[in-house]
Design an enzyme around this catalytic site. Structure first.
Site, PDB file in Angstrom:
ATOM      1  CE  LYS A  70      -6.242   2.895   0.594  1.00 46.92           C
ATOM      2  NZ  LYS A  70      -5.202   2.568  -0.344  1.00 46.92           N
TER       3      LYS A  70
ATOM      4  CG  ASP B 200      -2.186   0.829   1.037  1.00 46.24           C
ATOM      5  OD1 ASP B 200      -2.396   1.330  -0.079  1.00 46.24           O
ATOM      6  OD2 ASP B 200      -2.957   0.994   2.005  1.00 46.24           O
TER       7      ASP B 200
ATOM      8  CE  LYS C 135      -2.341   3.542   2.913  1.00 45.79           C
ATOM      9  NZ  LYS C 135      -2.451   4.685   2.043  1.00 45.79           N
TER      10      LYS C 135
HETATM   11  P1  NAI Z   1      -8.023   3.277 -10.092  1.00 47.18           P
HETATM   12  O1  NAI Z   1      -9.290   2.646  -9.686  1.00 47.18           O
HETATM   13  O2  NAI Z   1      -8.064   4.550 -10.855  1.00 47.18           O
HETATM   14  O3  NAI Z   1      -7.148   2.259 -10.939  1.00 47.18           O
HETATM   15  C1  NAI Z   1      -7.131   0.887 -10.705  1.00 47.18           C
HETATM   16  C2  NAI Z   1      -7.177   0.165 -12.054  1.00 47.18           C
HETATM   17  O4  NAI Z   1      -7.045  -1.221 -11.810  1.00 47.18           O
HETATM   18  C3  NAI Z   1      -8.483   0.364 -12.819  1.00 47.18           C
HETATM   19  O5  NAI Z   1      -8.203   0.855 -14.110  1.00 47.18           O
HETATM   20  C4  NAI Z   1      -9.093  -1.032 -12.852  1.00 47.18           C
HETATM   21  O6  NAI Z   1      -9.812  -1.256 -14.035  1.00 47.18           O
HETATM   22  C5  NAI Z   1      -7.870  -1.900 -12.741  1.00 47.18           C
HETATM   23  N1  NAI Z   1      -8.058  -3.262 -12.225  1.00 47.18           N
HETATM   24  C6  NAI Z   1      -8.849  -3.728 -11.235  1.00 47.18           C
HETATM   25  N2  NAI Z   1      -8.670  -5.050 -11.062  1.00 47.18           N
HETATM   26  C7  NAI Z   1      -7.728  -5.432 -11.946  1.00 47.18           C
HETATM   27  C8  NAI Z   1      -7.096  -6.666 -12.255  1.00 47.18           C
HETATM   28  N3  NAI Z   1      -7.414  -7.786 -11.611  1.00 47.18           N
HETATM   29  N4  NAI Z   1      -6.146  -6.686 -13.207  1.00 47.18           N
HETATM   30  C9  NAI Z   1      -5.807  -5.549 -13.876  1.00 47.18           C
HETATM   31  N5  NAI Z   1      -6.375  -4.370 -13.651  1.00 47.18           N
HETATM   32  C10 NAI Z   1      -7.316  -4.301 -12.689  1.00 47.18           C
HETATM   33  O7  NAI Z   1      -7.187   3.461  -8.737  1.00 47.18           O
HETATM   34  P2  NAI Z   1      -5.874   4.326  -8.462  1.00 47.18           P
HETATM   35  O8  NAI Z   1      -6.273   5.628  -7.904  1.00 47.18           O
HETATM   36  O9  NAI Z   1      -4.992   4.286  -9.647  1.00 47.18           O
HETATM   37  O10 NAI Z   1      -5.238   3.491  -7.265  1.00 47.18           O
HETATM   38  C11 NAI Z   1      -4.743   2.195  -7.522  1.00 47.18           C
HETATM   39  C12 NAI Z   1      -4.493   1.440  -6.238  1.00 47.18           C
HETATM   40  O11 NAI Z   1      -3.477   2.098  -5.501  1.00 47.18           O
HETATM   41  C13 NAI Z   1      -5.712   1.315  -5.327  1.00 47.18           C
HETATM   42  O12 NAI Z   1      -5.774   0.029  -4.793  1.00 47.18           O
HETATM   43  C14 NAI Z   1      -5.419   2.292  -4.237  1.00 47.18           C
HETATM   44  O13 NAI Z   1      -6.016   1.943  -3.006  1.00 47.18           O
HETATM   45  C15 NAI Z   1      -3.896   2.198  -4.160  1.00 47.18           C
HETATM   46  N6  NAI Z   1      -3.341   3.375  -3.525  1.00 47.18           N
HETATM   47  C16 NAI Z   1      -3.432   4.602  -4.140  1.00 47.18           C
HETATM   48  C17 NAI Z   1      -2.923   5.716  -3.517  1.00 47.18           C
HETATM   49  C18 NAI Z   1      -2.975   7.043  -4.164  1.00 47.18           C
HETATM   50  O14 NAI Z   1      -3.412   7.167  -5.294  1.00 47.18           O
HETATM   51  N7  NAI Z   1      -2.508   8.084  -3.505  1.00 47.18           N
HETATM   52  C19 NAI Z   1      -2.302   5.627  -2.186  1.00 47.18           C
HETATM   53  C20 NAI Z   1      -2.278   4.299  -1.648  1.00 47.18           C
HETATM   54  C21 NAI Z   1      -2.751   3.230  -2.329  1.00 47.18           C
END
Ligand code: NAI
Length: 518
Positions: free
Chosen positions: A359, A310, A474
């Site tokens: 989370k 994370d 994290k």
């Molecule tokens: P997002 O939802 O915009 O992007 C995630 C992507 O993963 C989506 O495009 C989705 O279609 C894809 N996805 C889901 N399951 C999948 C799979 N099995 N195989 C391939 N692709 C898959 O989310 P974001 O904002 O980019 O964040 C991504 C991750 O990072 C989340 O889990 C979030 O909790 C974690 N995170 C983000 C932080 C931040 O942006 N500051 C901080 C800490 C963690």
């Protein structure tokens, strides 16, 4: 910047840097009467760093998401020198927020005794993020220009300049097991390969899914003539997998469970196992427990690197500094209340209870080591816990600009109290993307470091769990039997000191005798 380190401890031969280092520590033991005995210890090591920077490929799981598209966009902007205009003027590309690209390390003092700093990435050779070859998987098949538009992170004037580079780039098909991410993500899942002959989604042949991902990694490496590949999960947060005896508790049981397509095998487990079997580092940027005991044992067996969990981007990063500061100042935090609201797809996914729970667990543990470090403040008599509450709400209007509000309530001398309230707008993906760059750049670097005790013949790799990545994570995954270190300063010190020892400098101290002694 080129720096000539003149240490007698370091020598260069055949493009490798060899350094002698004595690791000094102290062993603490308590006897039957409760008396504490502290004995200094010292072990002599020799380190070996490969100075050749390889051609590196990065495969993102979740390439089409907010972080994925922001990463691709930021690398393109930096690589091609794409500036853009916003209402404040012209913005030049940069990597602000990245320790490896935008921070400095103290390398010594000048003749007057003043501190002198050098860029972090000038101490030893690191891969330049502009040279990374990036690809990946996503369950959403939108091309990356459209996915970047959907993310609503980068300035539109920059996006428009990036479209030509991205319009024909589609993520590779991925694995979708609907049980693991929120049901609200179902409409996105149009780019999925785990289907049966009738074209219906199946979770019935998970070993085939491992083999497909392994093949994707190999094809990517061959097609781009890469020396090394790193896989990083920045896909949606999954629910926790149950850790069950005979299912995922050992490496062998885990492999058997994948072969029998057990329900508790998550897509992230498939990616982690495929990466380990291909011997490519696998980093988990989300909170779920991908690294069940069986995965850790498998990584140990195959001497393959893993790191997680994370990204530590906004609220938790501040917490890991502020809580440490309070406890080290002898002030006793008794409650920490953390509220978040965010309106991006991550927030939408986290609005489902099981994904929120992942989370919550990840955010919860961040002050544990600080509490344990101070028995004067935290003990049975005066209370040994901090009330720590975490709330996350989905609020579409704020988009990627996550709002974090924290209240730290602490006990002062003689019954006094102190309340610190923080309102922190974390532009989520602009904070997370530089962390992805650091995690990749540092993982690659760590894979070029070997060491041995001076009397040993063979060099070794670091232990499989790369805890030196904790600064960016994290809920740092630690080696079984060890407790995680959450404090940001300690995490940064370890990184800086590793760099310093490799070039033959003493580890950092702030004694400043030049100034303090007469
Ligand atoms: P997002 O939802 O915009 O992007 C995630 C992507 O993963 C989506 O495009 C989705 O279609 C894809 N996805 C889901 N399951 C999948 C799979 N099995 N195989 C391939 N692709 C898959 O989310 P974001 O904002 O980019 O964040 C991504 C991750 O990072 C989340 O889990 C979030 O909790 C974690 N995170 C983000 C932080 C931040 O942006 N500051 C901080 C800490 C963690």
């Amino acid at each position: 910047m080129s720096i000539d380190f003149k240490s007698s401890k370091a020598t260069t031969k055949d493009n490798h840097l060899y350094t002698k280092f004595t690791y000094e520590n102290s062993l603490v033991e308590k006897d039957a009467d409760g008396k504490i005995h502290v004995t200094p210890t010292a072990v002599d090591y020799e380190f070996k760093l490969d100075l050749t920077v390889p051609k590196v490929g990065l495969l993102l799981v979740g390439l089409g998401g907010n972080n994925g598209t922001t990463l691709v966009g930021s690398i393109l902007a930096n690589k091609h020198g794409i500036s853009f205009e916003n209402k404040e003027g012209v913005v030049k590309p940069n990597y602000y927020g990245s320790v490896t690209q935008s921070s400095t390390v103290k390398i010594g003092v000048d003749k007057q005794g003043n501190d002198v700093y050098a860029p972090f990435n000038a101490i030893v050779p690191f891969v330049n993020p502009n040279d990374l070859v990036v690809d990946g998987w996503d369950i959403s098949g939108l091309t990356l220009d459209q996915a970047m538009k959907r993310a609503k992170v980068l300035d539109v004037t920059l996006q428009k300049q990036l479209y030509p580079y991205l319009e024909d780039k589609k993520p590779m098909e991925s694995i979708y097991y609907p049980d693991f991410i929120a049901a609200n993500q179902g409409t996105r899942a149009d780019n999925v390969f785990n289907k049966n002959e009738a074209g219906e989604l199946t979770t019935g042949d998970k070993w085939k899914d491992v083999e497909k991902i392994r093949q994707d990694i190999r094809d990517f490496k061959a097609k781009n003539k890469l020396d090394k590949v790193i896989v990083l999960w920045t896909a949606n947060t999954e629910r926790y997998a149950d850790v069950l005896p005979k299912v995922n508790d050992t490496a062998d049981n885990l492999l058997e469970s994948i072969k029998s397509s057990h329900d508790e095998i998550a897509p992230s487990t498939i990616f982690a196992v495929a990466s380990i079997l291909e011997k490519v580092p696998y980093i988990n940027g989300s909170p779920q427990n991908t690294f069940v005991p069986g995965v850790i044992e498998l990584a140990e067996k195959h001497k393959s690197f893993i790191g997680g969990d994370d990204f530590k981007s906004g609220q938790t990063k501040i917490k890991s500094v502020l809580a440490q500061f309070l406890v080290d100042a002898g002030i006793k935090p008794i409650s920490i209340a953390s509220y978040n609201h965010l309106g991006n797809n991550d927030g939408y996914n986290l609005s489902a209870p099981q994904q929120f729970r992942s989370k919550e667990i990840s955010k919860q543990s961040v002050v544990d080591d600080m509490i344990e470090s101070n028995e004067i403040l935290y003990n049975k008599e005066s209370g040994d816990k901090v009330d720590h509450c975490i709330v996350i709400k989905y609020l579409p209007a704020v988009g990627d600009s996550k709002v974090a509000m924290d209240e730290y309530y602490s006990e002062l001398m003689l019954g006094g109290h102190n309340k610190i309230s923080i309102h922190n707008v974390c532009e989520d993906s602009l904070l997370a993307t530089p962390l992805i760059i650091d995690l990749v750049v540092v993982s690659e670097f760590l894979s070029r470091v070997n060491y041995k005790k001076v009397d040993e013949g063979e060099y070794h790799d670091f232990y499989a769990v790369l805890t030196l990545l904790s600064y960016w994570l994290k809920a740092p995954l630690s080696r079984p039997g060890f407790k995680p270190i959450n404090g940001l300063n300690k995490q940064r010190q370890a990184l800086e000191n590793l760099l310093r020892l490799l070039v033959g400098l003493p580890i950092n101290n702030e004694l400043r005798f030049e100034e303090r002694l007469v």
